[in-house]
Design an enzyme around this catalytic site. Structure first.
Site, PDB file in Angstrom:
ATOM      1  N   LYS A 207      -7.050   6.319  50.958  1.00 43.19           N
ATOM      2  CA  LYS A 207      -6.414   7.318  51.545  1.00 43.19           C
ATOM      3  C   LYS A 207      -7.426   7.978  52.348  1.00 43.19           C
ATOM      4  O   LYS A 207      -7.681   9.161  52.438  1.00 43.19           O
ATOM      5  CB  LYS A 207      -5.690   8.231  50.855  1.00 43.19           C
ATOM      6  CG  LYS A 207      -4.828   9.089  51.305  1.00 43.19           C
ATOM      7  CD  LYS A 207      -3.442   8.620  51.957  1.00 43.19           C
ATOM      8  CE  LYS A 207      -2.615   9.798  52.911  1.00 43.19           C
ATOM      9  NZ  LYS A 207      -1.611   9.227  53.515  1.00 43.19           N
TER      10      LYS A 207
ATOM     11  N   ASP B 197       2.358   0.320  38.135  1.00 38.25           N
ATOM     12  CA  ASP B 197       3.631   0.460  37.415  1.00 38.25           C
ATOM     13  C   ASP B 197       4.673  -0.040  38.457  1.00 38.25           C
ATOM     14  O   ASP B 197       5.776  -0.728  37.967  1.00 38.25           O
ATOM     15  CB  ASP B 197       4.073   1.873  37.135  1.00 38.25           C
ATOM     16  CG  ASP B 197       3.648   2.613  35.696  1.00 38.25           C
ATOM     17  OD1 ASP B 197       2.812   1.838  35.105  1.00 38.25           O
ATOM     18  OD2 ASP B 197       4.594   3.207  35.406  1.00 38.25           O
TER      19      ASP B 197
ATOM     20  N   ASP C 227      -0.049   4.862  50.825  1.00 38.31           N
ATOM     21  CA  ASP C 227       1.315   5.070  50.894  1.00 38.31           C
ATOM     22  C   ASP C 227       2.021   3.982  51.742  1.00 38.31           C
ATOM     23  O   ASP C 227       3.255   3.549  51.111  1.00 38.31           O
ATOM     24  CB  ASP C 227       1.711   6.335  51.837  1.00 38.31           C
ATOM     25  CG  ASP C 227       0.802   6.599  53.165  1.00 38.31           C
ATOM     26  OD1 ASP C 227      -0.173   5.730  53.174  1.00 38.31           O
ATOM     27  OD2 ASP C 227       0.865   7.589  53.814  1.00 38.31           O
TER      28      ASP C 227
HETATM   29 MN    MN Z   1      -0.081   4.249  33.958  1.00 42.84          MN
END
Ligand code: MN
Ligand code: NAD
Ligand code: IPM
Length: 359
Positions: free
Chosen positions: A195, A256, A228
């Site tokens: 970022k 995740d 993003d």
């Molecule tokens: Mn984690």
């Protein structure tokens, strides 16, 4: 780790931890033993009871001599999960998990996102060929170093500071690992994500180091995406990625998301690695208090974690056998509720262990 010169005998420490960690690790251990036995290998397992219960009982988190003991006496560590609603500040989780990552200097967090069966991805019209990438998460720095503090805590004037630490050496070694790994596996694409448009100091360093290291690997197509955009692109077209390398927090989040694209958080394995040194392997998921104690947690992520650990230890045939047995379980619907099946945690482990014995 250097003291063990027998390639057919490995010493593995087990830390089941909390919640479903205590359910998935036994299933993974059953599979680990079956795979080792089928390959004629010898395993020495030692279990440690560190976790919330122990912490609440006597205050123990990570004993001071633990890192040295693991370096001296073990080849690898298999961990379940840490986290308990009774200890929301997660002191023991930070001490044990983040403590081991940092004190064993496990700078690579390797989190493969590989779709084994197209029926499992939530993405429309995507197949096994589209979701096959690796998230490499920097694992010892960034926002996880615990630098910071409170000022005037609890007042209306409170200030809370959390430092983002990026070192030249730390950034360089994880970026170089990404290129090295890609090259060794015959892969052609590495995408670095940061970022740097907002974090103009820390991630400027990532930009500059990436530009230097990529020059050493002209055969690899090196690209960059802001975090993003990266997360959006992972959903829009995951097939563009082979190796993603990013910072500690961004890698936590991306892994995740990647896990779900590949079928579910309960299926995702990971390795906390320092090449050549004792390393720690764990599923990507946490202790899942919402399903803990019910016997329904998916153990396949932990089982695939054992395969990653075996591969790291040089037991490639046994790792391959576990991979095939998990694929068979998915194909034949021998799955837990998370994947639409009806089997419990233990039954899934037993099925995979039996499949290994038959291979
Ligand atoms: Mn984690
Ligand atoms: P979580 O990963 O524990 O659970 C997120 C969701 O995924 C829950 O709905 C859970 O039921 C589901 N899930 C996770 N693993 C599953 C499995 N194997 N089978 C079926 N469903 C599964 O994340 P969370 O709820 O944000 O965190 C719970 C606790 O775990 C917290 O204390 C957190 O700090 C801790 N945590 C620990 C680790 C770790 O030890 N590596 C990782 C993540 C979270
Ligand atoms: C993970 C977990 C941990 C992390 C937590 C429990 C501190 O989410 O291993 O992905 O953020 O690294």
């Amino acid at each position: 780790m250097a003291e063990n010169s027998n390639p057919s005998r490995k010493r593995v420490a087990l830390i089941p931890g909390d919640g479903i960690g205590k359910e998935v690790v036994p299933a993974a251990v059953k599979v680990m033993k079956a795979a080792a036995a089928a390959g004629g290998r010898d395993l020495a397992l030692t279990e440690f009871d560190w976790g919330a219960d122990r912490y609440l009982r006597d205050g123990t988190t990570l004993p001071a001599d633990a890192p040295e003991m693991f370096r001296r006496d073990f080849d690898a560590i298999l961990l379940g999960a840490l986290g308990d609603p009774r200890t929301p500040e997660n002191k023991h989780g930070a001490d044990i998990l983040l403590g081991l990552r940092s004190k064993l200097d496990l700078y690579v967090n390797a989190r493969p996102c590989v779709l084994f069966d197209r029926r499992l991805t939530p993405l429309k019209n995507r197949t096994e060929d589209d979701v096959r990438f690796l998230v490499l998460r920097e694992n010892t720095e960034g926002l996880y170093v615990g630098m910071g503090g409170f000022f005037k805590k609890g007042t209306a004037d409170e200030v809370a500071i959390q430092e983002d630490l990026n070192t030249r050496k730390g950034v360089e070694r994880i970026i170089r690992y990404a290129f090295k790994h890609a090259k060794a596996r015959g892969l052609t694409r590495v995408c670095m994500s940061d970022k740097s448009n907002a974090l103009t100091f820390g991630h400027d360093l990532w930009q500059r180091v990436f530009k230097i290291v990529r020059q050493e690997y002209p055969e690899i197509e090196a690209s960059h995406q802001y975090i993003d955009n990266l997360l959006m692109q992972m959903v829009r077209d995951p097939s563009q990625f082979q190796v993603i390398v990013t910072s500690n927090l961004f890698g936590d989040i991306a892994s995740d998301l990647g896990a779900q694209l590949a079928g579910g958080l309960g299926l995702a394995p990971s390795g906390n690695i320092h090449p050549g040194q004792v390393s720690l392997f764990e599923p990507v998921h946490g202790s899942a208090p919402n399903i803990a104690g019910k016997g329904i947690a998916n153990p396949l992520g932990s089982i695939l974690t054992v395969a990653m650990m075996f591969e790291y230890l040089g037991w490639n045939d046994e790792a391959g056998a576990i991979d095939r047995a998990v694929r068979a379980a998915l194909r034949e619907g021998k799955t837990p509720a998370e994947l639409g099946g009806t089997l419990g945690t233990r039954e899934v482990g037993d099925w995979v262990a039996r499949a290994l014995a038959k291979q």
